[in-house]
Design a protein around this motif. Structure first.
Motif, PDB file in Angstrom:
ATOM      1  N   ILE A 156       2.560   1.656  -3.412  1.00  0.00           N
ATOM      2  CA  ILE A 156       1.626   2.140  -4.437  1.00  0.00           C
ATOM      3  C   ILE A 156       1.384   3.641  -4.266  1.00  0.00           C
ATOM      4  O   ILE A 156       1.456   4.415  -5.219  1.00  0.00           O
ATOM      5  N   PHE A 159      -4.448  -0.764 -16.814  1.00  0.00           N
ATOM      6  CA  PHE A 159      -3.728  -0.689 -15.537  1.00  0.00           C
ATOM      7  C   PHE A 159      -4.504  -1.411 -14.427  1.00  0.00           C
ATOM      8  O   PHE A 159      -3.941  -2.162 -13.636  1.00  0.00           O
ATOM      9  N   LYS A 182      -1.107 -12.818  -5.885  1.00  0.00           N
ATOM     10  CA  LYS A 182      -0.666 -12.776  -4.479  1.00  0.00           C
ATOM     11  C   LYS A 182      -1.667 -13.457  -3.556  1.00  0.00           C
ATOM     12  O   LYS A 182      -1.418 -13.581  -2.367  1.00  0.00           O
ATOM     13  N   THR A 193      -5.863  -1.501   0.306  1.00  0.00           N
ATOM     14  CA  THR A 193      -4.769  -1.559  -0.655  1.00  0.00           C
ATOM     15  C   THR A 193      -5.297  -1.750  -2.063  1.00  0.00           C
ATOM     16  O   THR A 193      -4.844  -1.113  -3.019  1.00  0.00           O
ATOM     17  N   LEU A 246     -11.701  10.116  -9.465  1.00  0.00           N
ATOM     18  CA  LEU A 246     -11.263   9.628 -10.777  1.00  0.00           C
ATOM     19  C   LEU A 246     -12.189  10.130 -11.880  1.00  0.00           C
ATOM     20  O   LEU A 246     -11.725  10.594 -12.941  1.00  0.00           O
ATOM     21  N   LEU A 257       0.831  -1.197   0.000  1.00  0.00           N
ATOM     22  CA  LEU A 257       0.000   0.000   0.000  1.00  0.00           C
ATOM     23  C   LEU A 257       0.867   1.248   0.000  1.00  0.00           C
ATOM     24  O   LEU A 257       0.625   2.211  -0.748  1.00  0.00           O
ATOM     25  N   TYR A 311      -2.317  -8.930 -10.512  1.00  0.00           N
ATOM     26  CA  TYR A 311      -1.213  -8.978  -9.559  1.00  0.00           C
ATOM     27  C   TYR A 311      -1.714  -9.424  -8.176  1.00  0.00           C
ATOM     28  O   TYR A 311      -1.123 -10.294  -7.530  1.00  0.00           O
ATOM     29  N   PHE A 312      -2.832  -8.849  -7.746  1.00  0.00           N
ATOM     30  CA  PHE A 312      -3.341  -9.193  -6.416  1.00  0.00           C
ATOM     31  C   PHE A 312      -3.910 -10.603  -6.377  1.00  0.00           C
ATOM     32  O   PHE A 312      -3.833 -11.283  -5.361  1.00  0.00           O
ATOM     33  N   MET A 366      -3.346  -4.668 -12.200  1.00  0.00           N
ATOM     34  CA  MET A 366      -3.342  -4.647 -10.739  1.00  0.00           C
ATOM     35  C   MET A 366      -4.147  -5.824 -10.174  1.00  0.00           C
ATOM     36  O   MET A 366      -3.709  -6.511  -9.254  1.00  0.00           O
ATOM     37  N   VAL A 382      -8.357  -4.723   1.533  1.00  0.00           N
ATOM     38  CA  VAL A 382      -9.363  -4.027   0.708  1.00  0.00           C
ATOM     39  C   VAL A 382      -8.897  -2.607   0.429  1.00  0.00           C
ATOM     40  O   VAL A 382      -9.004  -2.113  -0.700  1.00  0.00           O
ATOM     41  N   TRP A 411      -4.579 -12.187  -2.777  1.00  0.00           N
ATOM     42  CA  TRP A 411      -5.284 -11.206  -1.953  1.00  0.00           C
ATOM     43  C   TRP A 411      -6.708 -10.985  -2.421  1.00  0.00           C
ATOM     44  O   TRP A 411      -7.498 -10.360  -1.741  1.00  0.00           O
ATOM     45  N   ILE A 471      -8.306  -1.026  -3.243  1.00  0.00           N
ATOM     46  CA  ILE A 471      -9.011   0.176  -3.715  1.00  0.00           C
ATOM     47  C   ILE A 471      -8.008   1.218  -4.209  1.00  0.00           C
ATOM     48  O   ILE A 471      -8.149   1.777  -5.292  1.00  0.00           O
ATOM     49  N   PHE A 513       2.466   6.572  -6.987  1.00  0.00           N
ATOM     50  CA  PHE A 513       1.463   7.314  -7.758  1.00  0.00           C
ATOM     51  C   PHE A 513       1.221   8.735  -7.271  1.00  0.00           C
ATOM     52  O   PHE A 513       0.791   9.576  -8.046  1.00  0.00           O
ATOM     53  N   PHE A 550      -7.634   2.599  -8.106  1.00  0.00           N
ATOM     54  CA  PHE A 550      -8.015   3.957  -8.473  1.00  0.00           C
ATOM     55  C   PHE A 550      -6.843   4.900  -8.701  1.00  0.00           C
ATOM     56  O   PHE A 550      -6.974   5.866  -9.436  1.00  0.00           O
ATOM     57  N   LEU A 551      -5.710   4.643  -8.083  1.00  0.00           N
ATOM     58  CA  LEU A 551      -4.618   5.603  -8.232  1.00  0.00           C
ATOM     59  C   LEU A 551      -4.084   5.667  -9.665  1.00  0.00           C
ATOM     60  O   LEU A 551      -3.893   6.775 -10.190  1.00  0.00           O
ATOM     61  N   PRO A 552      -3.829   4.526 -10.339  1.00  0.00           N
ATOM     62  CA  PRO A 552      -3.277   4.643 -11.696  1.00  0.00           C
ATOM     63  C   PRO A 552      -4.218   5.379 -12.668  1.00  0.00           C
ATOM     64  O   PRO A 552      -3.769   6.320 -13.335  1.00  0.00           O
ATOM     65  N   PRO A 553      -5.515   5.030 -12.758  1.00  0.00           N
ATOM     66  CA  PRO A 553      -6.379   5.787 -13.667  1.00  0.00           C
ATOM     67  C   PRO A 553      -6.437   7.276 -13.316  1.00  0.00           C
ATOM     68  O   PRO A 553      -6.472   8.114 -14.206  1.00  0.00           O
ATOM     69  N   ALA A 569      -5.007   0.717  -5.184  1.00  0.00           N
ATOM     70  CA  ALA A 569      -4.282   0.212  -6.341  1.00  0.00           C
ATOM     71  C   ALA A 569      -5.125   0.304  -7.595  1.00  0.00           C
ATOM     72  O   ALA A 569      -4.607   0.468  -8.704  1.00  0.00           O
ATOM     73  N   MET A 589      -6.504   3.215 -18.813  1.00  0.00           N
ATOM     74  CA  MET A 589      -6.917   3.116 -17.399  1.00  0.00           C
ATOM     75  C   MET A 589      -7.362   1.688 -17.069  1.00  0.00           C
ATOM     76  O   MET A 589      -6.973   1.119 -16.048  1.00  0.00           O
TER      77      MET A 589
END
Lengths: 359, 359, 359, 359, 359
Positions: free
Chosen positions: A304, B344, B355, B302, C313, A301, B351-352, B348, B300, B357, B304, A308, B308-311, B306, B341
């Motif tokens: 990230i 990305f 993992k 993390t 966003l 977290l 990726y999770f 993510m 959760v 998650w 969220i 960003f 929303f931050l890239p877009p 992950a 967006m």
């Protein structure tokens, strides 16, 4: 599902079949769910073995006193009249008979005038851990044993008597009693072995990939070890009494065998405590791995956010509507801003690598 | 509310009725809230039983010495004069009488010249756990028992005496004493059974859906088990003394019954310790589930971030006001950015999932 | 502030008044801060009581041997010469005298040739917990008692002797000794009561609203219980010795009273251990509530992020400067975007409600 | 990998070679993986030593009774016939012989009619911790020892006998037995030393840079210490029996040596418990460091958010499209906004420095 | 740095000077780093004291037997020949002599034919905790003491003998032995006092401002207390044996002094266990404060997010490029948006204040 059954064995049953509080001492109340008793007599001397299934308790009289050893083996406790008749035939104290039926006694040895009453618990671990009360009465020329269920753990003793190997037929009822107790105790080893294997499997699984369901498994295992412990600890005192205290019905020569029994129980308890220690260690491993997991999640977290947030700020800055922002007019303004973003990201990544957070 | 009452029983009362510090030994101070004593005499021999409610203590003299066993049963301790007169009539030591009234004694056996004084604690679990002191004086031909409240736990003993079942009328006051102690001890089993059931219910509830209110329930249960333990442990020593030590007023034949009593107490303590172990295990389950819960919440959060931050960054970039940003003029610039967006986000999520998650 | 004083009592003082390491055994060094001794003699037989404040130790000789019981009561240990003279007068061993002055002895009984030396600790809980050493020498016809401070805990004994109630004047110095020890022990109950009340108050407070300051309160309470325990445990052995071992100066008849004393100490220790268990439970409650609190804070953080990130966003997307974004030209583009934001928020809120995170 | 082997030694093997449950007492079942026995005889008196490798058990007869001490040293338990013949030759009880082969006995002393049977466990820590059962039979003029593997721990004893140093040749078989037990016990010290060193290394490593892999190392170390403990604790009782109880075959003069043995075992257990305490402390250090680590990660996350959120908001504000925003027209509007961002950041940094979060 | 030295004392040295595993019992191997022995003889009777430094062991013969008490005081163990000669002169058992040199014995008492061997450990806490072995041989008319280092803890005893105070010269070697043991025990008090002070300082520091470095300090303190405990516990048994068991060389009159010694050791252990309990409590305080700290950090993070996310969203909304957004044209659109942002922030702050998160 299987869990429930297991637990109801441990929690609930100790009371379900008990005589009502305040009932007279020696009141016999039979558990209606218990199987009907089947009686088998095995009488032997050095030369000969006689075996017979008995329906009428009175038929036992034929054997008693005529053979050096008469073993009356009762499986199932579901018929009060049979139990009572046996009690009368062998002149058993009402309190001892009450304990035979209330199958939640702790292992113990009790000496009565003309017999010695031994309670042990036989254990089993198939789908779940279960234990069963075995009552043994040792008299001058008889052994009377009660099992809750027809179990197979006395089969090797039966075979040895049949084949007359070793001292199995030359010795008296005290040796047979020893053999029965020993057979029950031997049954603890495979159960322990299965716990040992389960511990090992669990440990490897938890270390390689911790998950909440292991917690329940450890918890259940500790549950089982606790129940096993309740059966094994008083067994230690029981065998110790058998081997140390001068019980008239037990020959001095038999003590070296009973000492061996006691040794086995000590070994069982030793392993048991070892497994309990290891299961505690396992719990620690589990809790520590959960802790590590939270740590790791928070790290992701943080990373990230750290990656960003700076570019987002830069994008925000160049999104401002000021009339005078020279960069906006630059031909390379856009690539410049992107490079700036990447730079920040790279710096952050390096920083976290230096901190050892970037695995 | 019900909690408070429970706790005040355990914490506060031990002192509220105590004689003042420093008062003379044997000073009798009656708790004003205690119910007035009602006395009932039950005298019997092999053939006959006489029962009578008594108002005047002197009326007891009619029975004493005329019957092999006279049982004087006192319920309520709220009248000092009655207690004192009983003390004089039965020649009871002042210190023993003080202990009868100060109802917070630990179970014990004390031998005085002409009587034996036994204290046990009767337990009850209706809305809450409560315990009550029962004092029993065993004399040559009498039993004098004191209860705090009119309780029903002696009823089965009364019934057995009335019906003359078993040894209940042929034996002496020592057997009656045994029967009373046994009745009190038998009362522990239903209480234990309720704890056992509560443990099972709680365990299932915690595993299926942990919540803070379970913590309080476990805590309260441990509270109750602790109180039960305080009552049961000294009972063990008490019954052990009764069964092992040579007390002149107790017949040798009675010992086998008292050994049975002792066995029951050992069984109670065994179960009690088992429940205590399990309630500790439950606490662990609870704490671990809270830990897991925090872990899940952070996960959760993390995810969220992950997602929303890239877009948000991409939107920020294309919101920059650079004069020269070719994408802005593209016809498919807008859909292109949206696809970017989504890409990305998909990366993510994968990726999770990798993992573990993403449950 | 008050805390410090408390702690310095427990930690530091044990050494501050000690004789230097390696000094000769029996070296007497008086604590300069200790109050000057005041001596009061109380001599009595069955018919008469004489009381007098004494300045010169030699004046005690008038009473010794002339009365069946002479009680010399010393308050304050601040004058070496007085202590030494008393030691000589009563023929007290140097080591015992050293222990009188080094007021950090554990409770104990020591038999010397012509007297018996008893150390107990009197406790007090006003603003803080404090304990004081009380030394009692029991001789053939005297009792010599030393207190650190003029305390009121012997007053009830004095009153009883004056009034001649019960055995207080007919019995010998052994009964007086018992009365003194009993008075000290009775002083433990109010202290325990206050801890019991504090525990209850704290428990309610922690459950209703946990906060860091409770931690310190629990810690301090455990501190106090630990100190109380250090005083009470050796008292158990002390009273046990007094009641069980054959001490020539103590009459057999007195033993039943000393057994009562021992019973009280056992009861004190029982309660003490109970409170210690409960204070541990309280610590668990506290830690669990902190854990829950963190959990709740993280949940709020997650919910805030989840509510604000999606609309942010969306706002970012419609803030992009693409030449071709049809929505931007829509008449209802702006309200449409706001509705979109609200929708996302509502979905999130529903999701968290389903998870049970929205309280 | 090496771990597995280690664990399988501890968990699994205790059962793999055991005779089947219920088999007759004294049933001998040889582990097929065990090396074939090699027998070496060493007979000596004060003047001479004879050593010979023996293939046929009968050849031992030549030495027995002809020398004051004949030491028959057996390495490897893989041939049942050899073991049985030795059992017959030395007249060894079947149960003792069974224990020799079932190499998972706890250390113990057992007295039989004409010999004394001693079991000890030799330990070794090369790549992993391992222990081996050593059985010693002490007879009137012989010592018969069984080792699982050809180990070198008896070499110093052999050398001393050869050189005839000290009492090694003048004393009887009891001294040789002592020497063998002492040699096994001495082997515990290097193992402990390695654990001590490992503890120290680990502690420094954990404090300087905590990481999840240390957890596993501590866990494994505790595993090993637990296994060592299982070997050492019963050794204490064993040596205590040898030194205190009157065993006819052991000379009174030898006791002072056996007391020394016992002393060493006590010292071993002392160190062992110390290391166990320290490894628990290490676990605490580890868990606390993980806790600190999470704390630090969350702090960094907080700081990053705190530094980037305010400037991001400011950039957002000046990115708004209001028609009337005076700052947007300012010539210094852009630098002004940047200064504003920096100011906020500086304030935040100061705030966190004041809180002590900025390390 | 200082830590390492400390630890190497505790961990490593127990083995570094040990004789090799398997070496003959009584093998003497001197630690090369040990200082050379200096010998001082002090012989005295009631009237006179003679003191002399000795180079040749044989010179001691002049004193032995000529004086009632000859005290041979050896400091340093670095010369094997000197130790061996002393052993021969005083006829000391090889095993005892081995223990003198292997300076890692637990405190103990061993009786040999013509002497009594006492091992105690002297402790010291300057920069770090250290302990030293003191060996005392009590013979009929001599005391032979061995110290590892020239320490000053016997100086008060020397002074008392010189001055002939109290019983110091009239009593025999048993009193001298007592005085030496007492001097060593007295040395524990200042060490304990320093731990007590350190505990208090640490507690105040942790409560006022917790930090990771306190953890290490607590850990180190527990380390030291553990080492102190290892020295003190066996001392208890040692002094108990000296005072209770009938040792011919110790006069009955001396027992009252040895009982005093034992009392001191019990007091030391009492304090020690108290400090250990308190250091555990301290650990709890520390862990709880770390937990609180994390809680606080997360709270600040939540508050920052909560304060900045809503305004950021508002800024994002008014940064959208919709053609039809009426607010954008408002004259007060900009201040209106700012007011909106502030409003949201105020609402959030109130919410957190209500929750008690805003300290």
């Amino acid at each position: 599902m299987s869990r429930k059954t297991n637990k109801s064995r441990i929690h609930t049953s100790p009371f379900s079949r008990r005589s009502l509080p305040g009932s007279a001492p020696g009141t016999l109340i039979v558990d209606p769910g218990s199987p009907k008793p089947s009686i088998r007599v095995m009488a032997y001397d050095q030369n000969k073995v006689v075996e017979k299934d008995i329906n009428d308790v009175q038929a036992i009289k034929e054997y008693l006193g005529k053979w050096p050893v008469t073993w009356v083996r009762v499986c199932g406790l579901g018929d009060l009249s049979v139990i009572t008749k046996l009690g009368e035939l062998f002149n058993i104290h009402r309190l001892a008979l009450e304990d035979v039926i209330n199958v939640h006694q702790r292992p113990k040895v009790e000496q009565y005038k003309n017999h010695c009453y031994i309670v042990v618990r036989a254990v089993r671990l198939q789908e779940e851990f279960a234990s069963e009360q075995v009552s043994i009465f040792l008299g001058k020329n008889f052994v009377l044993s009660f099992q809750e269920q027809p179990g197979r753990y006395f089969d090797p003793v039966v075979d040895r008597v049949r084949e007359g190997k070793g001292r199995s037929r030359t010795a008296g009822p005290d040796h047979l009693t020893y053999a029965l107790v020993d057979a029950v105790i031997d049954g603890y080893f495979p159960v322990l072995e299965r716990y040992g294997e389960a511990l090992e499997t669990l440990e490897d699984a938890i270390i390689s990939q911790p998950s909440g369901r292991f917690f329940e498994q450890i918890h259940e295992m500790r549950h089982g070890l606790l129940a096993l412990r309740r059966a094994a600890w008083p067994l230690r005192e029981t065998t110790n009494i058998l081997y140390r205290e001068p019980i008239p019905l037990i020959d001095a020569e038999e003590r070296v065998y009973l000492r061996d029994c006691y040794d086995h129980v000590v070994q069982i308890i030793d392993l048991l405590e070892n497994y309990r220690d290891e299961s505690s260690g396992l719990m620690e491993v589990y809790l520590s791995s959960i802790s590590n997991r939270t740590n790791e999640v928070v790290k992701v977290l943080t990373i990230i956010s750290a990656i960003f947030l700076p570019p987002t700020l830069i994008a925000g800055i160049y999104g401002m509507n000021f009339a005078h922002m020279p960069e906006l007019k630059w031909l390379i303004g856009y690539p410049f801003s992107i490079v700036l973003m990447i730079m920040f990201t790279v710096v952050m990544v390096y920083y976290f690598k230096a901190k050892g957070w970037w695995s």
